[in-house]
Scaffold this active site. Structure first.
Site: not given
Ligand code: MRU
Length: 351
Positions: A49-51, A200, A241, A252
């Site tokens: 996870r995480g963009a 998270q 994202d 998020k």
């Molecule tokens: O649903 P997730 O945990 O993938 O969401 C992640 C986020 O919103 C992060 O803040 C975003 O991807 C930024 S960098 C990891």
């Protein structure tokens, strides 16, 4: 503890090993992914996870699929058709983070160039995956440096969700300044929102910051106003994202509320993200697709017993869009963009 690699390509390049982020911080579990269904499931369930990490997973997956096709004796044309279908399939796993679509588009471009055979195509996709990994160090260290330069030594930031090494690469985006600051004796302190419903912030941000020696304090999401009103927060730093051409930023769910609070209290609100998160094709945040997830994440997940009547309706958008008007700056690897973002983001993108 050694730095955790969020994903790596295994020897032979037909599979990847991930750290399962759903199991942290209780246990460190590695999983192997090789089929499209396994990659899809890992992305959709947030095991990866995480963009930026989702984008990297897509690139690594495409390299593995190409190697599998070559090993099975596919012709270049057959391998290419199969890879296009696999890219379309993976793209549906999560809609909001543009990094997934971005990396799948890169893979499609590579497939679009004529190759001698499936082996050459596999080699090209593997080279792209390796380049991605090599570039990570420069990208995330640079974002962390630009972010740290905006903070006084000893400053305290508030962050939402997790934009650290696991979701990006070392030392992360929003967590990068604090992690770099710890290494340089600048002592940046962090308040971490727990980040309902998937936690998270509680599970991953506090884990990663503690590992890096950062002074971190966990709060519930509904405590952000209180710590700001108490004068405890000097700046907010969050990841992204997808960033639209006008600066509107999807991150998020709950990020928008934090930004509104920061604006109310006159606290700078910074978005930190690699350029691959900027989607110039989205004119404003209204064009960003927002993922909706199961209501069970609100009602039952994490609890021994359901915490709401079984039949109650739930609305569970996984992301929200922060209005560019209340974003102080967008920090990328190639510079800091200030409002008006239409111009500054375009400049950053062309540098
Ligand atoms: O649903 P997730 O945990 O993938 O969401 C992640 C986020 O919103 C992060 O803040 C975003 O991807 C930024 S960098 C990891």
């Amino acid at each position: 503890m050694a730095r955790l690699e969020n994903i790596r390509i295994d020897e032979g390049c037909t599979s990847c090993t991930i750290v399962d982020q759903t199991r942290l911080p209780r246990e460190l579990v590695h999983r192997t992914l090789s089929t499209p269904e396994e990659f899809y499931e890992a992305i959709a369930t947030l095991a990866v996870r995480g963009a930026p990490c989702i984008g990297k997973t897509a690139a690594f997956a495409m390299a593995c699929f190409a190697q599998q096709a070559a090993l099975e004796g596919c012709s270049f044309e057959d391998a290419r058709e199969r890879l296009y279908a696999q890219a379309d399939y993976l793209q549906a796993s999560r809609p909001t983070a543009v990094n997934l679509a971005y990396e799948l588009d890169r893979a499609r471009e590579i497939c679009g160039k004529t190759a001698q055979d499936a082996w050459q195509l596999a080699q090209r996709l593997r080279d792209h995956a390796c380049d991605l990994e090599k570039n990570e160090k420069r990208i995330y260290e640079s974002i962390a440096r630009f972010g740290l330069d905006l903070l006084e030594p000893g400053a305290t930031i508030l962050t939402h969700c997790n934009a650290g090494p696991l979701g990006c690469g070392w030392p992360g985006t929003a967590l990068g300044p604090a992690i770099l600051g710890a290494a340089e004796g600048k002592h940046i302190k962090v308040y971490a929102d727990e980040t309902r419903p998937l936690l998270q912030g509680a599970r991953l941000t506090t884990f990663e910051l503690s590992q890096a020696g950062v002074d971190v304090t966990l709060i519930c999401d509904n405590m952000a106003a209180t710590v700001m009103a108490q004068g405890k927060i000097d700046a907010v730093m969050v990841g992204a994202d997808r960033i639209a051409a006008n600066g509107d930023t999807a991150n998020k769910i709950g990020t928008y509320g934090v930004a509104v609070l920061a604006n109310h209290f006159g606290i700078p609100f910074y978005v930190l993200a690699p350029k691959s998160t900027i989607d110039i094709a989205c004119t404003t945040g209204a064009d960003i697709p927002i993922e909706e997830r199961s209501g069970d994440e609100i009602k039952t997940m994490w609890y021994e017993q359901p915490m709401a009547p079984e039949e109650v309706q739930c609305y569970n958008p996984a992301f929200d869009v922060t209005d560019a008007k209340i974003i102080s700056a967008i920090i990328t690897e190639d510079g800091v963009a200030y409002p008006p973002f239409e111009e500054s983001l375009r400049e950053v993108m062309s540098s």
